[in-house]
Design an enzyme around this catalytic site. Structure first.
Site, mmCIF file in Angstrom:
data_model
loop_
_atom_site.group_PDB
_atom_site.id
_atom_site.type_symbol
_atom_site.label_atom_id
_atom_site.label_comp_id
_atom_site.label_asym_id
_atom_site.label_seq_id
_atom_site.Cartn_x
_atom_site.Cartn_y
_atom_site.Cartn_z
ATOM 1 N N GLU A 166 -110.997 49.212 -28.893
ATOM 2 C CA GLU A 166 -110.613 48.783 -27.539
ATOM 3 C C GLU A 166 -110.294 49.972 -26.625
ATOM 4 O O GLU A 166 -109.146 50.342 -26.439
ATOM 5 C CB GLU A 166 -109.396 47.847 -27.568
ATOM 6 N N LYS B 14 -113.652 45.491 -27.875
ATOM 7 C CA LYS B 14 -112.877 44.768 -26.876
ATOM 8 C C LYS B 14 -112.860 45.624 -25.620
ATOM 9 O O LYS B 14 -112.313 46.729 -25.619
ATOM 10 C CB LYS B 14 -111.452 44.491 -27.368
#
Length: 294
Positions: free
Chosen positions: A176, A213
């Site tokens: 992420e 993500k």
């Protein structure tokens, strides 16, 4: 669910991943949003008891187990707790929801337009505990503030370096590198980010996969190639400060990405709501986010 079943659920399921992983720094704000004033708890233990009660209420809501929530990202102390007399991970899996654990230890100071992750001194022990607790995967967040090629290269390299340790421990890493949605050069920087991620994904050893993500991109469809990459299990989107309506509208313009929202899922829940009111509000958010993810 065994590991193979959880992999299939994440890879092909129609729905989204709930982010229930607010940590120490963000918990008071999350509690205030839920209608719990700072004066209602004293000290870290009571604070985490209060947030665990909120999360347990979400997890046990009938609509949370409707099949539209594919996975849930937990904070370590949520993983350590119990829901309905079971470990949180087992309670989620009983509802068909794949459990993930947040493993980063916060952000370093900004340099080269990015905030890398702080050194993860507890990682090895946390991974061992997470495997024992039945977690499927992990999540770790760093933040990009501007289109600085050196900074973006460093942030992606760090994510994949730690990701290799996570894979070696037998868990699925969610990579992420969040892009700050307020950055004026976001479109330019996200193009650089796409190139760096693609380079690292291409270099993964045969048989290995990661999840990604990412902020919903300024240019719709930018990350479509990543959603189709054989070494990427799934690409999920963070809401990044957008309201639920705005985040869902933007996500719907990005085929292949599914949601992994926190604020967008929880923003209208309140402690004082009756169970019927709570379940209705949560169910509406779940339906909206799931629809945008399909």
């Amino acid at each position: 669910m065994n590991t193979q079943e959880m992999t299939a659920r994440i890879a092909t399921g129609q729905g989204f991943i709930a982010a229930l992983d607010q940590s120490g720094g963000s918990t008071p704000k999350a509690l205030r949003g839920y209608g719990v004033d700072d004066g209602e708890w004293s000290g870290e233990d009571e604070m985490f008891q209060a947030i665990h009660a909120m999360r347990a209420r979400v997890i046990t809501s009938p609509c949370f187990g409707s099949g539209k929530v594919l996975g849930a990202i937990l904070f370590e102390r949520t993983m350590d707790g119990q829901v309905d007399g079971k470990s949180t991970g087992d309670a989620l899996k009983a509802r068909g929801i794949v459990p993930f654990i947040k493993v980063d230890e916060g952000l370093a100071d900004e340099a080269d337009g990015v905030q890398l992750m702080k050194p993860m001194v507890k990682l090895a022990a946390l991974l061992e505990k997470s495997v024992a607790a039945g977690m499927y995967g992990t999540k770790m967040r760093s933040v990009i503030k501007s289109a600085n090629p050196a900074g973006i290269a460093a942030i992606v390299a760090q994510q994949f370096e730690v990701g290799a340790q996570i894979i070696a421990a037998g868990l699925m890493p969610i990579i992420e590198p969040e892009y700050d949605i307020t950055a004026e050069d976001r479109a330019e920087g996200e193009a650089i980010l796409l190139g760096e991620i693609t380079k690292h994904v291409d270099a993964l050893p045969e048989g290995q996969q990661v999840m990604l993500k990412l902020s919903i991109p300024a240019t719709a469809g930018l990350y479509t190639p990543l959603t189709q990459h054989p070494k990427v299990l799934r690409v999920v989107a963070l809401s990044g400060g957008f309201s639920t309506d705005d985040a869902c509208s933007r996500l719907a313009r990005n085929p292949g990405m599914i949601a992994s929202f926190s604020r967008g899922l929880l923003q209208d829940l309140r402690k004082g709501q009756s169970d019927d009111e709570f379940n209705t509000v949560l169910g509406k958010a779940i339906d909206q986010i799931a629809s945008a993810s399909v």
